[in-house]
Scaffold this motif. Structure first.
Motif, PDB file in Angstrom:
ATOM      1  N   ASN A   4      -6.515  22.901  55.284  1.00 56.14           N
ATOM      2  CA  ASN A   4      -5.631  23.505  56.278  1.00 56.14           C
ATOM      3  C   ASN A   4      -4.478  24.276  55.651  1.00 56.14           C
ATOM      4  OD1 ASN A   4      -6.703  22.526  58.888  1.00 56.14           O
ATOM      5  ND2 ASN A   4      -6.402  20.550  57.907  1.00 56.14           N
ATOM      6  N   MET A   5      -4.660  24.661  54.385  1.00 52.96           N
ATOM      7  CA  MET A   5      -3.588  25.425  53.735  1.00 52.96           C
ATOM      8  C   MET A   5      -3.447  26.778  54.418  1.00 52.96           C
ATOM      9  SD  MET A   5      -1.910  23.945  51.405  1.00 52.96           S
ATOM     10  CE  MET A   5      -1.332  24.916  50.023  1.00 52.96           C
ATOM     11  N   THR A  26       1.624  14.009  54.107  1.00 50.44           N
ATOM     12  CA  THR A  26       1.079  15.359  54.211  1.00 50.44           C
ATOM     13  C   THR A  26       1.880  16.345  53.379  1.00 50.44           C
ATOM     14  OG1 THR A  26       0.688  14.766  56.488  1.00 50.44           O
ATOM     15  CG2 THR A  26       0.213  17.012  55.872  1.00 50.44           C
ATOM     16  N   GLN A  56      -8.530  11.733  50.577  1.00 51.66           N
ATOM     17  CA  GLN A  56      -8.936  12.225  51.899  1.00 51.66           C
ATOM     18  C   GLN A  56      -7.826  13.085  52.503  1.00 51.66           C
ATOM     19  OE1 GLN A  56      -9.862   9.092  54.599  1.00 51.66           O
ATOM     20  NE2 GLN A  56     -10.959  10.427  56.012  1.00 51.66           N
ATOM     21  N   LEU A  57      -6.591  12.596  52.352  1.00 50.70           N
ATOM     22  CA  LEU A  57      -5.449  13.349  52.860  1.00 50.70           C
ATOM     23  C   LEU A  57      -5.339  14.692  52.151  1.00 50.70           C
ATOM     24  CD1 LEU A  57      -2.930  13.381  54.630  1.00 50.70           C
ATOM     25  CD2 LEU A  57      -1.690  12.284  52.780  1.00 50.70           C
ATOM     26  N   THR A  66      -7.889  17.030  53.396  1.00 48.00           N
ATOM     27  CA  THR A  66      -7.546  17.532  54.728  1.00 48.00           C
ATOM     28  C   THR A  66      -6.514  18.644  54.628  1.00 48.00           C
ATOM     29  OG1 THR A  66      -7.893  15.309  55.554  1.00 48.00           O
ATOM     30  CG2 THR A  66      -6.787  16.838  57.033  1.00 48.00           C
ATOM     31  N   VAL A  67      -5.489  18.390  53.805  1.00 46.04           N
ATOM     32  CA  VAL A  67      -4.439  19.401  53.666  1.00 46.04           C
ATOM     33  C   VAL A  67      -4.997  20.658  53.025  1.00 46.04           C
ATOM     34  CG1 VAL A  67      -2.286  19.920  52.480  1.00 46.04           C
ATOM     35  CG2 VAL A  67      -2.565  17.746  53.638  1.00 46.04           C
TER      36      VAL A  67
END
Lengths: 259, 375
Positions: free
Chosen positions: B97-98, B60, B89-90, B93-94
């Motif tokens: 969510n920044m 992450t 995908q990771l 996702t990150v």
């Protein structure tokens, strides 16, 4: 991909005084799976979890996590091993004197040497990933609802990107909508972060929604392990009661009984 | 992706290749410790594409770094190439969510802030004082109710607390008071012998122990021993919602928890004070005998002949008031405990400090009062 199990338990015996909790328990957890551990109250689900993460010293048996023994490892190796898993306790077990963000930063602060702004940002990302609102970051655990505390506990468990996450009854005490959201969250993060999840639960819906395999603890050992469909064929009174009962039917594990 | 070693000692390499920023090695939270972000950001400014084909681990933190670098790239958004499906995908996702841009900077400090904090604290202190007095009123009213209906009194509980705060405190109180008597006699003798007035050491010991020290030091010890125990016991009950459970069952926590404790203190503190007086005089007598040669018989004669009984009375009158202060503050702070363990610790220490402080203030007020009425 190697098929060596990430968690390998052999011949585990734990007892408290004269009370034997596990007697010769064997268990394998495969990489990348969500394993649900079920069992009646007092069958030692949480005890098993504690033994695997090394919080509790079993009387006998071998426990290997990621190929390394948990019991007979030098402290330094254990420290490094411990970084590769995260644990979420039943009620989150957040540090009550720290805010949510500080809770998530805590493992980074202890284990790594990162600049404060990076820790802050990373903790923020984790908190958002578990679906907590922005203003929850600065709140103290006592100001959060039970569901939010569990999410925050999850965020802390994944703070260092562990390979394995242990979740102790993550959906207990949540309303059905919150529980379903938590189930989705587990799956989502499992996929995104490539986690292996060891999930202790009572929740049939949860089992149905997220678990790849289910391990049933009864009679001081793992009575059965396999997919939920396999569980329906197990011939044991408790397992039958559990997976064929009215609640199981409600969770659509069983086809509804013909009228 | 092979088995990733837990702690990477291999730093992440950043190479600018035309408009292509190549990252190689470990892109993990461990690598981030030694990673030179400023230099990488400098290189990223000239990049259109960030290539991570050569990285062998992304977590992450690494994904965050990639997203942050991509944001620095030309046109404010470089493309990230070469990610495996798992990695992309990771990264997605990150990215979702920044942190929001312009994360509100907290402004602290400044004169106004400090003034506001000071005002807030004074306001809070005054509010707490009012609450404490109203709690006192509640307890007194409950005790009044119990006097009218004695059946409501939890006698077992009172007796239990009498043992806890009284009987169990006897050894420490006796020892402490005995030693104070010894010290007083010793110090007093050293001074008084300069005038050949050694025999006045009896008066010195009698007056100071009976009037002030016996009861004051007993109250301080009891505040430390029992006041803190009250706060901790009631506070942990509050934390585990036992107090709320009592209320829903129609049980009044003041009747059940507070009144027995306060009553036990009011009964036992004078008794402990009496024991302290006796022990203190005994200590003084022993020391006077050993050091000054004042025989026990002479000590007794002078003590009985020369000391007004009121000195003892003054000390004893203060005891129930001190007991009330310690009991009320101990229980009140316990009731204030919130949901977290930290508040329990904080309020326990507040309880001890505040009750000792209030006991001394009360003692000073009694001194003035007795001086005015002339006893």
């Amino acid at each position: 991909m190697a098929d060596a199990p990430v968690i390998r338990v052999r011949g585990l015996v734990t007892r408290f005084g004269r009370h034997v909790v596990h007697d010769g328990l064997d268990l394998d957890v495969r990489r990348g799976e969500v394993l649900g551990v079920v069992g009646g109250s007092g069958t030692g689900k949480s005890v098993l979890l504690r033994a695997i993460v090394g919080l509790l010293r079993p009387a006998e048996g071998q426990i290997e996590v990621l190929g390394q023994s948990v019991r007979d490892t030098p402290p330094d190796a254990y420290r490094r091993l411990r970084r590769r898993w995260g644990v979420m306790f039943q009620d989150g077990a957040l540090f009550s004197s720290l805010t949510v963000r500080q809770n998530v930063e805590a493992p980074m602060r202890e284990q790594l040497d990162l600049p404060p702004d990076v820790m802050r940002t990373l903790a923020g990302i984790k908190v958002r990933m578990v679906g907590l609102p922005e203003d929850a970051q600065g709140k103290y655990p006592s100001e959060l609802s039970g569901g939010m505390r569990k999410r925050a506990g999850f965020a802390r468990a994944i703070a260092l990107d562990p390979e394995i996450v242990f979740l102790d009854e993550p959906t207990a005490g949540l309303d059905p909508i919150g529980a379903a959201a938590f189930d989705r969250l587990i799956r989502q993060l499992r996929d995104a972060l490539g986690l292996t999840v060891f999930l202790v639960t009572h929740d049939l819906d949860s089992l149905h929604a997220v678990c790849d395999r289910v391990a049933v603890l009864a009679d001081r050992r793992v009575l059965a392990i396999g997919s939920i469909a396999d569980m329906l064929d197990v011939d044991h009174p408790w397992v039958r009661e559990y997976f064929h009962g009215p609640r199981a039917r409600a969770a659509k594990i069983m086809p509804p009984e013909p009228a | 992706m092979s088995d990733t070693p837990p702690v990477s000692d291999r730093p992440c390499d950043v190479i600018l290749d035309g408009d292509r920023l190549r990252l190689a090695g470990h892109l993990t939270i461990d690598a981030l410790q030694t990673f030179d972000r400023a230099a990488a950001a400098e290189l990223a400014r000239r990049a259109v594409v960030i290539d991570i084909t050569e990285t062998d681990a992304v977590d992450t933190a690494g994904a965050w770094l990639l997203v942050a670098l991509a944001g620095q790239g030309q046109g404010g958004r470089a493309d990230i190439h070469g990610a495996s499906s798992h990695q992309s995908q990771l990264i997605d996702t990150v990215r979702a969510n920044m942190p929001p841009p312009e994360a509100g900077s907290e402004t602290t400090g400044g004169m106004n802030d400090r003034l506001a904090r000071l005002g807030g604290r004074i306001h809070g202190g005054a509010g707490a004082a009012v609450e404490l007095v109203s709690f006192l009123g509640q307890v007194v009213a409950t005790i009044g109710g119990i006097i009218l209906h004695p059946r409501r009194l939890r006698l077992t509980s009172v007796v239990h607390h009498c043992q806890e705060v009284g009987w169990n405190a006897v050894p420490i109180v006796t020892l402490m008071s005995f030693l104070i008597g010894v010290v007083l006699a010793f110090q007093g003798a050293a001074q008084l012998s300069q005038f050949g007035a050694e025999v006045f050491v009896v008066d010195l010991i009698a007056i100071s122990i009976l009037r002030e020290l016996g009861i004051l030091l007993t109250a301080i010890i009891v505040a430390g021993r029992s006041g803190s125990a009250f706060t901790a016991a009631i506070g942990s009950m509050k934390m585990r919602e036992e107090i709320d459970a009592m209320r829903t069952l129609g049980l009044d926590p003041v009747t059940i928890l507070v009144v027995p404790r306060v009553l036990a203190l009011i009964v036992m503190l004078p008794a402990l004070g009496l024991i302290a007086d006796v022990a203190g005089l005994l200590g003084g007598a022993v020391m006077a005998w050993v050091d000054l040669g004042v025989s026990p018989a002479a000590f007794q004669a002078r003590l009985v002949g020369n000391t007004d009984l009121w000195h003892f009375g003054v000390g004893m009158i203060k005891a129930p008031f001190f007991a009330l202060i310690i009991g009320i503050i101990g229980c009140y702070e316990g009731m204030k405990v919130g949901g977290n363990a930290e508040s329990l610790g904080r309020l326990t220490s507040t309880s001890v400090v505040l009750s000792i402080f209030m006991v001394i203030v009360m003692d000073a007020m009694f001194s003035i009062f007795f001086a005015v009425v002339g006893v």
